[in-house]
Design a protein around this motif. Structure first.
Motif, PDB file in Angstrom:
ATOM      1  N   ILE A 169       0.823  -1.317   0.079  1.00 50.73           N
ATOM      2  CA  ILE A 169       0.057  -0.099  -0.035  1.00 50.73           C
ATOM      3  C   ILE A 169       0.942   1.218  -0.106  1.00 50.73           C
ATOM      4  N   ARG A 170       0.455   2.313  -1.020  1.00 53.84           N
ATOM      5  CA  ARG A 170       1.296   3.383  -1.013  1.00 53.84           C
ATOM      6  C   ARG A 170       0.344   4.435  -1.067  1.00 53.84           C
ATOM      7  N   SER A 171       0.868   5.681  -0.884  1.00 50.72           N
ATOM      8  CA  SER A 171       0.113   7.109  -0.892  1.00 50.72           C
ATOM      9  C   SER A 171       0.385   7.393  -2.440  1.00 50.72           C
ATOM     10  N   GLU A 172      -0.702   7.762  -2.969  1.00 46.12           N
ATOM     11  CA  GLU A 172      -0.650   8.189  -4.320  1.00 46.12           C
ATOM     12  C   GLU A 172       0.691   9.346  -4.422  1.00 46.12           C
ATOM     13  N   GLY A 173       1.518   9.003  -5.568  1.00 47.49           N
ATOM     14  CA  GLY A 173       2.448  10.122  -5.908  1.00 47.49           C
ATOM     15  C   GLY A 173       3.732   9.559  -4.889  1.00 47.49           C
ATOM     16  N   ASP A 174       3.589   8.705  -4.075  1.00 48.21           N
ATOM     17  CA  ASP A 174       4.756   8.355  -3.239  1.00 48.21           C
ATOM     18  C   ASP A 174       5.240   6.938  -3.584  1.00 48.21           C
ATOM     19  N   GLU A 175       6.623   6.557  -3.705  1.00 50.77           N
ATOM     20  CA  GLU A 175       6.914   5.225  -4.131  1.00 50.77           C
ATOM     21  C   GLU A 175       7.143   4.455  -2.815  1.00 50.77           C
ATOM     22  N   ALA A 176       7.264   5.112  -1.730  1.00 51.67           N
ATOM     23  CA  ALA A 176       7.849   4.346  -0.624  1.00 51.67           C
ATOM     24  C   ALA A 176       6.453   3.564   0.077  1.00 51.67           C
ATOM     25  N   PRO A 177       6.245   2.452   0.340  1.00 53.98           N
ATOM     26  CA  PRO A 177       5.209   1.711   0.920  1.00 53.98           C
ATOM     27  C   PRO A 177       4.888   2.108   2.193  1.00 53.98           C
ATOM     28  N   VAL A 178       3.738   2.492   2.597  1.00 57.40           N
ATOM     29  CA  VAL A 178       2.991   2.689   4.006  1.00 57.40           C
ATOM     30  C   VAL A 178       2.699   1.264   4.682  1.00 57.40           C
ATOM     31  N   ALA A 179       2.595   0.532   4.045  1.00 52.67           N
ATOM     32  CA  ALA A 179       2.256  -0.638   4.621  1.00 52.67           C
ATOM     33  C   ALA A 179       2.232  -2.179   3.664  1.00 52.67           C
ATOM     34  N   ARG A 180       2.632  -3.285   4.218  1.00 53.14           N
ATOM     35  CA  ARG A 180       2.611  -4.570   3.417  1.00 53.14           C
ATOM     36  C   ARG A 180       1.568  -5.523   4.160  1.00 53.14           C
ATOM     37  N   ALA A 181       1.035  -6.236   3.313  1.00 58.89           N
ATOM     38  CA  ALA A 181       0.227  -7.376   3.829  1.00 58.89           C
ATOM     39  C   ALA A 181       0.355  -8.624   3.064  1.00 58.89           C
ATOM     40  N   SER A 182       0.097  -9.692   3.839  1.00 56.91           N
ATOM     41  CA  SER A 182      -0.051 -11.066   3.049  1.00 56.91           C
ATOM     42  C   SER A 182      -1.292 -11.801   3.516  1.00 56.91           C
TER      43      SER A 182
END
Length: 139
Positions: free
Chosen positions: A117-130
């Motif tokens: 999950i990313r904020s639009e316009g930002d490549e750094a992820p805010v969260a990861r899920a499996s």
């Protein structure tokens, strides 16, 4: 070859989950994965004005669910059986959240998906899920 396209998935969500269907926009064509967008509203925020953890979890969960349905068709009773979630950074204020989801395994009984999950316009992820889903038996 996907069974349901983005329009089919949106219609399914609207008919079977009308309480949340307006929260999500399917951005990408399904192909063993999906891109789903959430435009955060006031109800998605926690104190301090950032998007809440449960909102981000729901985005990942819905994304994997829809990616599975894109492949197997409208199986309303596919359910989450396991989830792991990592919160990495605060989402950008006012930005849409984009969930990039891909299916790692799609079996007869279980499916496993991975999300960033990313904020639009930002490549750094805010969260990861499996997430792992149980697929109901065919009748």
């Amino acid at each position: 070859m996907p069974t349901m396209d983005a329009a089919d998935l949106a219609a399914f969500l609207a008919s079977d989950f009308p309480q949340v269907s307006d929260d999500y926009v399917i951005d990408g064509p399904p192909d063993m994965g999906l891109r789903v967008r959430l435009k955060p509203a006031e109800r998605h925020l926690r104190p301090g004005g950032t998007v809440s953890g449960p909102t981000m979890f729901a985005l990942a969960d819905v994304s994997v669910y829809l990616a599975i349905l894109a492949e197997i068709g409208p199986q309303a009773l596919a359910v989450t059986t396991s989830a792991s979630f990592d919160f990495m950074r605060k989402p950008a204020a006012g930005a849409d959240l984009i969930c990039e989801c891909r299916l790692l395994k799609l079996g007869r009984v279980l499916a496993v998906g991975d999300c960033l999950i990313r904020s639009e316009g930002d490549e750094a992820p805010v969260a990861r899920a499996s997430l792992t889903y149980s697929i109901p038996p065919s009748r």
